[in-house]
Structure formats: structure tokens, C-alpha cells
Motif scaffolding. Sequence first.
Motif, PDB file in Angstrom:
ATOM      1  N   VAL A   1       0.987  -1.290   0.042  1.00  0.00           N
ATOM      2  CA  VAL A   1       0.053   0.005   0.025  1.00  0.00           C
ATOM      3  C   VAL A   1       0.874   1.340  -0.063  1.00  0.00           C
ATOM      4  CG1 VAL A   1      -1.744   1.221   1.491  1.00  0.00           C
ATOM      5  CG2 VAL A   1      -1.908  -1.213   1.179  1.00  0.00           C
ATOM      6  N   LEU A   2       1.887   1.185   0.746  1.00  0.00           N
ATOM      7  CA  LEU A   2       2.905   2.434   0.674  1.00  0.00           C
ATOM      8  C   LEU A   2       3.494   2.680  -0.258  1.00  0.00           C
ATOM      9  CD1 LEU A   2       5.546   2.902   3.587  1.00  0.00           C
ATOM     10  CD2 LEU A   2       6.326   3.109   1.372  1.00  0.00           C
ATOM     11  N   PHE A   3       3.781   1.498  -1.228  1.00  0.00           N
ATOM     12  CA  PHE A   3       4.444   1.951  -2.616  1.00  0.00           C
ATOM     13  C   PHE A   3       3.349   2.884  -3.373  1.00  0.00           C
ATOM     14  CE2 PHE A   3       5.966   1.228  -6.772  1.00  0.00           C
ATOM     15  CZ  PHE A   3       7.246   1.808  -6.819  1.00  0.00           C
ATOM     16  N   TYR A   4       2.111   2.202  -3.377  1.00  0.00           N
ATOM     17  CA  TYR A   4       1.203   2.774  -4.216  1.00  0.00           C
ATOM     18  C   TYR A   4       0.803   4.195  -3.745  1.00  0.00           C
ATOM     19  CZ  TYR A   4      -0.361  -1.178  -6.870  1.00  0.00           C
ATOM     20  OH  TYR A   4      -0.156  -2.511  -7.580  1.00  0.00           O
ATOM     21  N   MET A   5       0.946   4.429  -2.489  1.00  0.00           N
ATOM     22  CA  MET A   5       0.763   5.832  -1.899  1.00  0.00           C
ATOM     23  C   MET A   5       1.766   6.848  -2.389  1.00  0.00           C
ATOM     24  SD  MET A   5       0.260   4.902   2.164  1.00  0.00           S
ATOM     25  CE  MET A   5       0.259   6.592   2.659  1.00  0.00           C
ATOM     26  N   ILE A   6       2.941   6.510  -2.461  1.00  0.00           N
ATOM     27  CA  ILE A   6       4.073   7.406  -2.950  1.00  0.00           C
ATOM     28  C   ILE A   6       4.267   7.437  -4.296  1.00  0.00           C
ATOM     29  CG2 ILE A   6       5.597   7.444  -0.801  1.00  0.00           C
ATOM     30  CD1 ILE A   6       7.108   5.373  -1.962  1.00  0.00           C
ATOM     31  N   SER A   7       3.380   6.591  -5.112  1.00  0.00           N
ATOM     32  CA  SER A   7       3.339   6.704  -6.541  1.00  0.00           C
ATOM     33  C   SER A   7       2.192   7.451  -6.882  1.00  0.00           C
ATOM     34  CB  SER A   7       3.207   5.254  -7.200  1.00  0.00           C
ATOM     35  OG  SER A   7       4.418   4.386  -6.826  1.00  0.00           O
ATOM     36  N   GLY A   8       1.253   7.975  -6.211  1.00  0.00           N
ATOM     37  CA  GLY A   8       0.056   8.686  -6.626  1.00  0.00           C
ATOM     38  C   GLY A   8      -1.244   8.111  -6.928  1.00  0.00           C
ATOM     39  N   TYR A   9      -1.349   6.937  -6.009  1.00  0.00           N
ATOM     40  CA  TYR A   9      -2.551   6.122  -6.389  1.00  0.00           C
ATOM     41  C   TYR A   9      -3.597   6.535  -4.887  1.00  0.00           C
ATOM     42  CZ  TYR A   9      -0.545   3.011  -9.875  1.00  0.00           C
ATOM     43  OH  TYR A   9      -0.022   2.503 -11.130  1.00  0.00           O
ATOM     44  N   SER A  10      -4.843   6.646  -5.624  1.00  0.00           N
ATOM     45  CA  SER A  10      -5.777   6.965  -4.430  1.00  0.00           C
ATOM     46  C   SER A  10      -6.049   5.557  -3.633  1.00  0.00           C
ATOM     47  CB  SER A  10      -7.205   7.499  -5.052  1.00  0.00           C
ATOM     48  OG  SER A  10      -7.647   6.607  -6.026  1.00  0.00           O
ATOM     49  N   SER A  11      -6.842   5.894  -2.646  1.00  0.00           N
ATOM     50  CA  SER A  11      -7.250   4.647  -1.761  1.00  0.00           C
ATOM     51  C   SER A  11      -8.159   3.605  -2.855  1.00  0.00           C
ATOM     52  CB  SER A  11      -8.046   4.846  -0.713  1.00  0.00           C
ATOM     53  OG  SER A  11      -7.072   5.666   0.104  1.00  0.00           O
ATOM     54  N   ALA A  12      -9.026   4.310  -3.646  1.00  0.00           N
ATOM     55  CA  ALA A  12      -9.981   3.337  -4.412  1.00  0.00           C
ATOM     56  C   ALA A  12      -9.128   2.597  -5.781  1.00  0.00           C
ATOM     57  CB  ALA A  12     -10.827   4.359  -5.171  1.00  0.00           C
ATOM     58  N   LEU A  13      -8.225   3.340  -6.210  1.00  0.00           N
ATOM     59  CA  LEU A  13      -7.148   2.642  -7.293  1.00  0.00           C
ATOM     60  C   LEU A  13      -6.404   1.668  -6.616  1.00  0.00           C
ATOM     61  CD1 LEU A  13      -7.029   2.499 -10.189  1.00  0.00           C
ATOM     62  CD2 LEU A  13      -5.350   4.363 -10.130  1.00  0.00           C
ATOM     63  N   THR A  14      -6.011   1.808  -5.572  1.00  0.00           N
ATOM     64  CA  THR A  14      -5.055   1.037  -4.741  1.00  0.00           C
ATOM     65  C   THR A  14      -5.933  -0.218  -4.528  1.00  0.00           C
ATOM     66  OG1 THR A  14      -3.680   2.746  -3.606  1.00  0.00           O
ATOM     67  CG2 THR A  14      -3.666   0.498  -2.853  1.00  0.00           C
ATOM     68  N   ALA A  15      -7.187  -0.267  -3.993  1.00  0.00           N
ATOM     69  CA  ALA A  15      -7.972  -1.277  -3.591  1.00  0.00           C
ATOM     70  C   ALA A  15      -8.195  -1.777  -4.833  1.00  0.00           C
ATOM     71  CB  ALA A  15      -9.344  -0.856  -3.123  1.00  0.00           C
ATOM     72  N   GLN A  16      -8.264  -1.377  -5.872  1.00  0.00           N
ATOM     73  CA  GLN A  16      -8.634  -2.343  -7.319  1.00  0.00           C
ATOM     74  C   GLN A  16      -7.398  -3.047  -7.693  1.00  0.00           C
ATOM     75  OE1 GLN A  16     -10.110   0.172 -10.289  1.00  0.00           O
ATOM     76  NE2 GLN A  16      -9.268  -0.935 -11.779  1.00  0.00           N
ATOM     77  N   ARG A  17      -6.172  -2.199  -7.600  1.00  0.00           N
ATOM     78  CA  ARG A  17      -5.114  -3.188  -7.785  1.00  0.00           C
ATOM     79  C   ARG A  17      -4.814  -4.299  -6.781  1.00  0.00           C
ATOM     80  NH1 ARG A  17      -1.696  -0.130 -11.653  1.00  0.00           N
ATOM     81  NH2 ARG A  17      -3.238   0.676 -13.009  1.00  0.00           N
ATOM     82  N   LEU A  18      -5.069  -4.121  -5.669  1.00  0.00           N
ATOM     83  CA  LEU A  18      -5.027  -5.148  -4.539  1.00  0.00           C
ATOM     84  C   LEU A  18      -6.026  -6.026  -4.322  1.00  0.00           C
ATOM     85  CD1 LEU A  18      -2.586  -3.141  -1.926  1.00  0.00           C
ATOM     86  CD2 LEU A  18      -1.745  -4.842  -4.001  1.00  0.00           C
ATOM     87  N   SER A  19      -7.051  -5.909  -5.016  1.00  0.00           N
ATOM     88  CA  SER A  19      -8.300  -6.784  -4.931  1.00  0.00           C
ATOM     89  C   SER A  19      -8.675  -6.622  -3.460  1.00  0.00           C
ATOM     90  CB  SER A  19      -7.794  -8.137  -5.377  1.00  0.00           C
ATOM     91  OG  SER A  19      -7.413  -8.201  -6.855  1.00  0.00           O
ATOM     92  N   THR A  20      -8.846  -5.646  -2.929  1.00  0.00           N
ATOM     93  CA  THR A  20      -9.663  -5.707  -1.516  1.00  0.00           C
ATOM     94  C   THR A  20     -10.438  -4.239  -1.714  1.00  0.00           C
ATOM     95  OG1 THR A  20      -8.962  -5.291   0.700  1.00  0.00           O
ATOM     96  CG2 THR A  20      -7.547  -3.989  -0.785  1.00  0.00           C
ATOM     97  N   THR A  21     -11.014  -3.838  -0.537  1.00  0.00           N
ATOM     98  CA  THR A  21     -11.923  -2.814  -0.537  1.00  0.00           C
ATOM     99  C   THR A  21     -11.193  -1.281  -0.206  1.00  0.00           C
ATOM    100  OG1 THR A  21     -12.263  -2.914   1.894  1.00  0.00           O
ATOM    101  CG2 THR A  21     -13.733  -4.280   0.418  1.00  0.00           C
ATOM    102  N   GLU A  22     -11.734  -0.286  -0.496  1.00  0.00           N
ATOM    103  CA  GLU A  22     -11.310   1.078  -0.215  1.00  0.00           C
ATOM    104  C   GLU A  22     -11.138   1.272   1.176  1.00  0.00           C
ATOM    105  OE1 GLU A  22     -11.949   5.930  -1.312  1.00  0.00           O
ATOM    106  OE2 GLU A  22     -13.215   4.356  -2.107  1.00  0.00           O
TER     107      GLU A  22
END
Length: 304
Positions: A206-227
Motif C-alpha cells: 500500500v505504501l508504494f502505491y501511496m508514494i506513486s500517486g494512487y488513490s485509496s480506491a485505485l489501490t484497492a482495485q489493484r490489490l483486490s480489496t476494499t477502499e
Amino acid sequence: MSTALVAAMAKMTDAIGSAHWFDAVLNLLGTVCAIDSGGVMVYHRAQRPRRIVHRFNPQERALPEDAYLSGPYVLCPNYQLFAQGCPSGIYWLRDIAPDDFYESEFYRVFYSQIGLSDSIDLLWRINEDTALNIFIERSIRHAKFQLEDMVAINMLLPLIFASAAKHHELTVATSQRDIDTLTHRKVQSTIENFASSLLTQRERQVLFYMISGYSSALTAQRLSTTEGTIKIHRKNIHRKLDISSQAELFSLFINCIPYAVPDGQADPLEAYQSTPQSRRSVSLLEAAPRVREPRTTEVRPKNA
């Protein structure tokens, strides 16, 4: 077809196999759309990117030229696309950037400090682990690229890529610079081990997605979980690292790169925090003065 375009195509073809080819490609692209800056670099999986040519106005940039190559490249949407194995093609920043990219610390600390508003990359795959990346950019003083620019560049793409293949065939170099390889190994080790002594594996994803500019919603989509789950992970990351903002997280990650052990499993954060503050390395991003971002001009004359 204009006389200038024909002349630029002829000069690029004539330059194949010489050091002037890269400038000739940029000149060719400049005949079909307005360009404020641009360049060519080679992406590698096993070492940091290698810059071949870079045209820019130093008065518009608050960062040293090597700041990108000192580690932040790993957060660049174009480099991430290359690392994911994208095919040869043309890539517009607006189409590939994460949804929160323009609110991310990477954008604020890096992109806004080098005076850019937009970019288009022509990525030609040399092989699975290497690619030639030709990039053109627009300054924040001017309007961003438009669809007609993409159409014009797409028409030149087959010619440019065929020319690139021939140029590579004639000039391929087998040597690697040790400093490029070492830097990339440190960056890779930081990605794999940063905060591993404090965070779970999922929290580090999650941390790497955070510093790369991904929102919580898009991170959830990439990691197959909920926002909601991602938001909990984000809160835990802030608590465990004792930080309160994205700015602190980004700075901490960048500052830990020099302390990473190449090909090792040690947490560079532990090494960084155990080093007395007076002896800590200062990243190129932190060493540079900050400049206020000018307002982007929305309209640009077609004959500019």
C-alpha cells in the motif's frame, strides 16, 4: 506534407548510426507539434536509466539535472510502465498517470520543480529488460498536449521505430556503468525492504502505491480489496512510521535510498534512523531550492 517535415525526416534517416540521431529525432517531432523540452534515455531493469540527451531550459528548473536519476525515477509513471512490460508505443502522461498523480508528493516535489505540465513518451522495446525512451515535454507556461499532437506523432511512429532499430543495430554498446547499476540496486532494495522492520508486507504494498500517486480506491482495485481496508492500512502506516503527511512519507523514502544494502534484506529505514542527523546524506531533491509553480496557460496559439 510540408517541406520542413520532409527535411527533418531526411536528416533523421541520414543520422542513423551517428551520435546526432537522437537530436534528429527530437527535431523531427518538433516539426509536427510544439515542444518546450525533451530528451532520450535508456530504461534498464538491472540498472538506473541512462540519459543520452536532454534539452531543457535550466532557468525553469529548481532541481539538479541528476535528481531524477538519484532514485525518484522508480516512482515515474513511464518507468513503472516499462518495468511492467508494456509494449513499444506512444504513451501520454494523462493516460498512464495514477488518478492522484497530480496531488502526489512525487508530482509536487519533482514534476512541479522541473517546470513541466505534460509529457508524451515514445517507448521502443530493445528487449524484455531494456527500452529506448524518447520523451517530449510541455512547460507549465504553456497548454498541455492535445489529441491532434498524438495523432501527428502516431503518423511518424513507424518511421521513428524502424529508424531506432537500425540505429541500435549499428551502435549497440555492451558496457554498463557501475554507478548506474549500484544506484538501481539501492533503489530496488529500498522498494523491497523500506520499513520492513515496522510494517507488514501488505502495508508496504500500500505504501508504494501511496508514494506513486494512487488513490485509496485505485489501490484497492489493484490489490483486490476494499477502499475501506486500504484506508485502514494507510492510517496504520502513518502511525507506525510516526508521520502525519504524504510529504513526510515521500521524504523518508527518498532519504533512505543511500542507506539501502544492494541485494540485501536489511531495512534501510533502520540504518537511516540510527545515523546521527549531522551525518545523514541529503538527497538531491532536498538540496534544491523550492520555486513557486507558475499558473498554467490554458490557451496556446497554433502557430506558436
